[in-house]
Design an enzyme around this catalytic site. Structure first.
Site, PDB file in Angstrom:
ATOM      1  N   HIS A   1      42.443  35.894 -33.923  1.00  0.00           N
ATOM      2  CA  HIS A   1      43.268  35.102 -33.014  1.00  0.00           C
ATOM      3  C   HIS A   1      42.712  35.565 -31.368  1.00  0.00           C
ATOM      4  O   HIS A   1      42.800  34.824 -30.294  1.00  0.00           O
ATOM      5  CB  HIS A   1      44.438  35.917 -33.867  1.00  0.00           C
ATOM      6  CG  HIS A   1      46.070  34.990 -32.904  1.00  0.00           C
ATOM      7  ND1 HIS A   1      46.699  34.791 -33.330  1.00  0.00           N
ATOM      8  CD2 HIS A   1      46.038  35.548 -31.745  1.00  0.00           C
ATOM      9  CE1 HIS A   1      47.721  35.112 -33.008  1.00  0.00           C
ATOM     10  NE2 HIS A   1      47.081  34.592 -30.987  1.00  0.00           N
ATOM     11  N   GLU A   2      43.253  36.778 -30.903  1.00  0.00           N
ATOM     12  CA  GLU A   2      42.638  36.755 -29.997  1.00  0.00           C
ATOM     13  C   GLU A   2      41.539  36.368 -29.547  1.00  0.00           C
ATOM     14  O   GLU A   2      41.152  36.185 -28.353  1.00  0.00           O
ATOM     15  CB  GLU A   2      42.984  38.467 -29.934  1.00  0.00           C
ATOM     16  CG  GLU A   2      43.696  39.255 -30.302  1.00  0.00           C
ATOM     17  CD  GLU A   2      45.243  38.259 -29.401  1.00  0.00           C
ATOM     18  OE1 GLU A   2      45.445  37.825 -28.351  1.00  0.00           O
ATOM     19  OE2 GLU A   2      46.810  38.383 -29.755  1.00  0.00           O
TER      20      GLU A   2
ATOM     21  N   HIS B   1      42.265  32.187 -29.528  1.00  0.00           N
ATOM     22  CA  HIS B   1      42.750  31.502 -28.034  1.00  0.00           C
ATOM     23  C   HIS B   1      41.214  31.552 -26.725  1.00  0.00           C
ATOM     24  O   HIS B   1      41.878  31.266 -25.823  1.00  0.00           O
ATOM     25  CB  HIS B   1      43.932  33.108 -27.181  1.00  0.00           C
ATOM     26  CG  HIS B   1      44.672  33.301 -27.746  1.00  0.00           C
ATOM     27  ND1 HIS B   1      45.779  32.423 -27.913  1.00  0.00           N
ATOM     28  CD2 HIS B   1      46.129  34.266 -27.847  1.00  0.00           C
ATOM     29  CE1 HIS B   1      47.509  32.429 -28.369  1.00  0.00           C
ATOM     30  NE2 HIS B   1      47.124  33.764 -28.751  1.00  0.00           N
TER      31      HIS B   1
ATOM     32  N   GLU C   1      50.347  29.435 -30.084  1.00  0.00           N
ATOM     33  CA  GLU C   1      49.991  30.941 -30.935  1.00  0.00           C
ATOM     34  C   GLU C   1      49.508  29.524 -32.435  1.00  0.00           C
ATOM     35  O   GLU C   1      49.318  31.083 -32.978  1.00  0.00           O
ATOM     36  CB  GLU C   1      51.327  30.648 -30.727  1.00  0.00           C
ATOM     37  CG  GLU C   1      51.606  31.837 -29.478  1.00  0.00           C
ATOM     38  CD  GLU C   1      50.734  32.840 -28.881  1.00  0.00           C
ATOM     39  OE1 GLU C   1      50.118  33.031 -30.142  1.00  0.00           O
ATOM     40  OE2 GLU C   1      50.151  33.419 -27.663  1.00  0.00           O
TER      41      GLU C   1
END
Length: 642
Positions: free
Chosen positions: A390-391, A395, A449
């Site tokens: 995810h990070e 992103h 998100e």
């Protein structure tokens, strides 16, 4: 706390007044002041929950919570101290008042400490327009509406240690709008003083630079200075002691532009960080496997990715201290897109926060008893892996097609790339001066998100990626086990998110929960039966079921379709298409409202974290760890001596 509600600083002081009045010996309230044991425990529960959320609204969900005590019981508790009694008299009304039910645009059911006074959304937009004309960043501001001589006057309260007009003389933003510096002046003066002391411990010139820029920003209110701090901070790679500090995330502002004060200090974990760095080294390979990648274009990444993926610093830390409404699991910063593209960004995972997810004693009513052991054994592993993906890739991916200077574009505007959604050239991009947040507004946070969450779930079948972290077909927990649990988590996270939806205001209190619900709803509608929620109204139960045979054939393609839509709309500034698709997926109506009622009838215990304190004794730093209890939490804050 002042950013949460007007009464929150007073509630904090009330708790501290009581602690000092009894010298932390809470049982004396029972023996000496006729407080029942149940009343005492009710107060301690409220006080600890307040301190862990740094306000009287939950950090996750933004719903208001009040003590399970009568006004009379609070008055008797306050009676142990004249100071506490005086403080309670000032705050007891808003402390117990419901509504407001949650944070949001000021209304009969919601409130926001970012907007003081009765203020309509149209008025907030006018203030934002005036600020934009003068290049005043909103992140460290609040807005106050006053009535003078029968007319509205708007004060933009800018956080700074200094008061008075800024050096450039800017005071009047429009004929009835004024910039007022000095919001949170006392606290920021203390912050600047301690950051100045920290300068002598800087390990290199980059640390010196970001500390100096922090001080300038918090002293003057300059967001330009804060951006300079972030440029230096991202270049300070592999820091042994990592930090985040400032007005960072805008999740709690209903307009999505004003940011909450947050800070974190963590100590790097070298073993975990080494694995994360191997993941970073292979990141381009995984980006080529995302739904918008095109063979032979941009090194296989396709036209909707940057030419060079700037591999970030990726660190696993053990948090020593966290200041904010939640103890978060990970962060991807800075939030300024131009800094990310020109200087890079950092990913930070809080290992000692993530490990809390591994708690087999916690009940999980949404999983069948036959699968509960498997779920408890693997869900924390899935959460670590999806957080890392995810990070870094979630992103970290995507290019915003933009006019970067007059007549200059970061893509071929004469021959725009083909959209994988339509097969035709894209027809929109970010105009000069537009940003992701200015175009997508209140949806920017939750859509981003959601996109990052989808990336992590989409890649959880990648055996090469999982092998970096030691998971194979032959490991104790296999790659198939992890993939199956990923889809169970989609159902569980989607259901649990409903607890954070406000039926009264028809709004979501937290962008991550809104995203999780939309993903579950999308899979239920588009996933061909890969997940199913069974409902038993008699027992008020909901159960998540996953069809393993459909994960590859139906589940992943469905996640890919959703992910590709969000990614392309984000890259091309197509807010209208995104809004029309995303908002219906976030709507809680009909069957989903029935599910919300069931979920709310089985509330999960909310995390409370007791944090240590550090004390300097000569050249030695001592760490004091407190009892894991409500009393320990209160003591830890009292001994911080704020």
């Amino acid at each position: 706390m002042r950013q949460v509600s007007p009464e929150s600083p007073g509630i904090f002081d009330f708790i501290m007044d009581l602690y000092h009045a009894c010298d932390g010996k809470w049982d004396t309230l029972v023996t000496d002041y006729s407080i029942t044991p149940e009343e005492l425990e009710g107060f301690l529960e409220y006080a600890a929950m307040f301190l862990c959320n740094l306000g009287n609204f939950y950090g996750e969900g933004d719903q208001k919570f009040v003590p399970n005590l009568t006004a009379d019981a609070l008055q008797r508790i306050a009676g142990i101290s004249p100071t506490a009694q005086e403080r309670l008299d000032e705050i007891i009304g808003p402390l117990l008042a419901v509504p407001p039910f949650n944070l949001g645009y000021p209304s009969k059911s919601a409130q926001s400490a970012y907007y003081l006074g009765s203020m309509a959304q149209e008025e907030i937009a006018l203030v934002s327009e005036a600020m934009s004309k003068h290049s005043v960043g909103p992140e460290n501001t609040r807005v106050q509406k006053l009535i003078k001589e029968g007319k509205p006057v708007y004060h933009v309260l800018q956080a700074s240690a200094e008061t008075g007009a800024p050096a450039n003389g800017l005071y009047e933003l429009a004929n009835n709008m004024f910039l007022i510096r000095g919001d949170h002046s006392v606290e920021l003066s203390m912050v600047c003083s301690n950051l100045a002391r920290a300068l002598k411990y800087a390990s290199n010139h980059r640390q010196t630079r970001f500390l100096e820029a922090y001080i300038e920003s918090f002293r003057t209110g300059s967001q330009e200075a804060y951006q300079e701090s972030q440029k230096a901070w991202v270049m300070d790679v592999s820091a042994r002691v990592e930090n985040m500090i400032g007005f960072i995330e805008s999740y709690r502002d209903p307009a999505g532009i004003r940011s909450e004060w947050e800070a974190m200090i963590g100590i790097a974990d070298p073993d975990e960080t080494a694995r994360l760095k191997r993941f970073v080294e292979r990141s381009t390979c995984f980006i080529r496997q995302l739904p918008w990648a095109v063979d032979g274009v941009n090194d296989g990444k396709g036209p909707f990715e940057k030419t060079l993926f700037e591999a970030p610093d990726f660190t696993s830390v053990h948090a020593l201290a966290v200041c904010g409404s939640v103890v978060f699991e990970a962060a991807n910063l800075p939030n300024y897109e131009y800094i990310r593209e020109t200087c890079g960004f950092k990913n930070i995972v809080l290992a000692n926060r993530l490990c809390v997810n591994h708690n087999p004693r916690l009940s999980m009513p949404w999983i069948t008893p036959s699968e509960l052991m498997h779920f408890q054994k693997s869900t924390h592993l899935v959460r670590f892996l999806t957080t890392a993906i995810h990070e870094l890739i979630g992103h970290g991916t995507g290019i915003l097609l933009s006019e970067t200077a007059p007549g200059i574009y970061n893509f071929d505007e004469q021959s725009p790339p083909l959209s994988p959604l339509s097969g035709s050239p894209v027809a929109s991009h970010y105009a000069l001066g537009q940003t992701w947040t200015s175009v997508f507004g209140h949806l920017a946070g939750t859509v981003e998100e959601c996109r990052a969450i989808l990336v992590s779930e989409y890649l959880m079948d990648n055996k090469e990626l999982l092998s970096i972290f030691g998971y194979t077909d032959a490991s104790e927990v296999t790659v198939d086990d992890l993939l199956y649990t990923t889809y169970l988590n989609i159902g569980v996270d989607g259901l649990q998110a409903l607890e954070h939806y406000s039926f009264e205001s028809k709004s979501w209190g937290q962008v991550h929960h809104q995203a999780h619900f939309s993903i579950m709803k999308h899979l239920l509608q588009d996933g061909g039966g890969v997940i199913h929620i069974s409902q038993d109204l008699d027992s008020s139960s909901l159960t998540v079921h996953v069809d393993r045979s459909k994960i590859a054939s139906h589940g992943k393609p469905s996640l890919g379709r959703y992910l590709c839509r969000l990614h392309i709309w984000r890259c091309t500034a197509d807010f209208a298409a995104c809004r029309d698709f995303y908002e219906p997926l976030c709507a809680v109506e009909g069957l989903y409202e029935q599910w919300r009622q069931i979920v709310c009838s089985k509330p999960r215990p909310r995390w409370k974290f007791v944090q240590p304190n550090t004390f300097v004794d000569g050249d030695t730093v001592e760490v004091k760890v407190y009892e894991e209890s409500n009393r320990g939490i209160i003591q830890s804050w009292a001994e911080r001596d704020i």
